[in-house]
Write an enzyme that holds these catalytic residues in place. Structure first.
Site, PDB file in Angstrom:
ATOM      1  N   PHE A  26       0.855  -1.194   0.000  1.00 44.77           N
ATOM      2  CA  PHE A  26       0.000   0.000   0.000  1.00 44.77           C
ATOM      3  C   PHE A  26       0.888   1.240   0.000  1.00 44.77           C
ATOM      4  O   PHE A  26       1.877   1.293   0.716  1.00 44.77           O
ATOM      5  CB  PHE A  26      -0.933  -0.013   1.215  1.00 44.77           C
ATOM      6  N   LEU A  61      -1.012  -3.389   8.163  1.00 43.37           N
ATOM      7  CA  LEU A  61      -1.597  -4.302   9.153  1.00 43.37           C
ATOM      8  C   LEU A  61      -1.131  -5.746   8.960  1.00 43.37           C
ATOM      9  O   LEU A  61      -1.161  -6.535   9.904  1.00 43.37           O
ATOM     10  CB  LEU A  61      -3.125  -4.239   9.120  1.00 43.37           C
ATOM     11  N   GLU A  89      -9.175  11.134   6.115  1.00 39.01           N
ATOM     12  CA  GLU A  89     -10.225  11.887   6.805  1.00 39.01           C
ATOM     13  C   GLU A  89     -10.963  11.059   7.844  1.00 39.01           C
ATOM     14  O   GLU A  89     -11.901  11.549   8.464  1.00 39.01           O
ATOM     15  CB  GLU A  89     -11.212  12.424   5.769  1.00 39.01           C
ATOM     16  N   HIS A  92      -9.358   5.552  10.479  1.00 41.17           N
ATOM     17  CA  HIS A  92      -8.599   4.408   9.976  1.00 41.17           C
ATOM     18  C   HIS A  92      -7.090   4.612  10.115  1.00 41.17           C
ATOM     19  O   HIS A  92      -6.354   3.678  10.423  1.00 41.17           O
ATOM     20  CB  HIS A  92      -8.977   4.138   8.518  1.00 41.17           C
ATOM     21  N   ASN A 117      11.645  -0.580  12.674  1.00 42.70           N
ATOM     22  CA  ASN A 117      10.307  -0.211  12.213  1.00 42.70           C
ATOM     23  C   ASN A 117      10.385   1.058  11.375  1.00 42.70           C
ATOM     24  O   ASN A 117      10.554   2.149  11.897  1.00 42.70           O
ATOM     25  CB  ASN A 117       9.370  -0.009  13.403  1.00 42.70           C
TER      26      ASN A 117
END
Length: 154
Positions: A26, A61, A89, A92, A117
């Site tokens: 992503f 995730l 917005e 999430h 990380n």
């Protein structure tokens, strides 16, 4: 202090290390740049190409689950988490940022393996672009240094 402390330069020797990288797809343009900078720095630090395992997962995730699988398999001196979460917005952003971060930390502690990380959490795309190369390099350096420190402390 544990006696004579090695300098940072000594801990940045990656010649004997095996490193696992988990990259979220992503925001792929950002994560690809993170991965390229990270891999280049690992190689510069002496990690052999054949000792780098790089896997892709859909998003931030999913990163902890892949890290856990690598930690369980063993054979890695350190792991690296790469991803990019850009605020939107909705709530999430907080959910993904908090849960992925907590998962990465938990895997490192549970399996006693250093995990760098480098899942970016930014307000916008411009911030992500500004950080992508630097954080990729930082992740490689953290992984190598912490793997060597872990070996030194054991």
């Amino acid at each position: 202090m544990f006696g004579a402390d090695k300098g940072t330069a000594d801990r940045l020797d990656g010649r004997k290390l095996h490193i696992g990288i988990v990259q979220a797809r992503f925001n792929e343009n950002i994560t690809n740049a993170l991965a390229a900078a990270c891999r280049a720095e690992l190689l510069r630090l002496g990690v052999q190409e054949q000792h780098i395992r790089h896997v892709l997962v859909p998003g931030a995730l999913e990163v902890p689950l892949a890290l856990q699988a690598m930690a369980e398999r063993g054979g890695y001196d350190a792991l690296i988490a790469l991803g990019c979460i850009i605020r939107g917005e909705t709530y999430h952003f907080e959910l993904v940022a908090n849960e992925s971060g907590a998962g990465v930390t938990r895997i490192g502690l549970d399996y006693q393996i250093p995990i760098a990380n480098a899942i970016l959490t930014t307000e916008n795309l411009e911030q992500a672009i500004a950080r992508q190369s630097e954080k990729g390099v930082d992740a490689a350096r953290v992984a190598v240094e912490m793997a060597n420190l872990q070996e030194e402390l054991s």
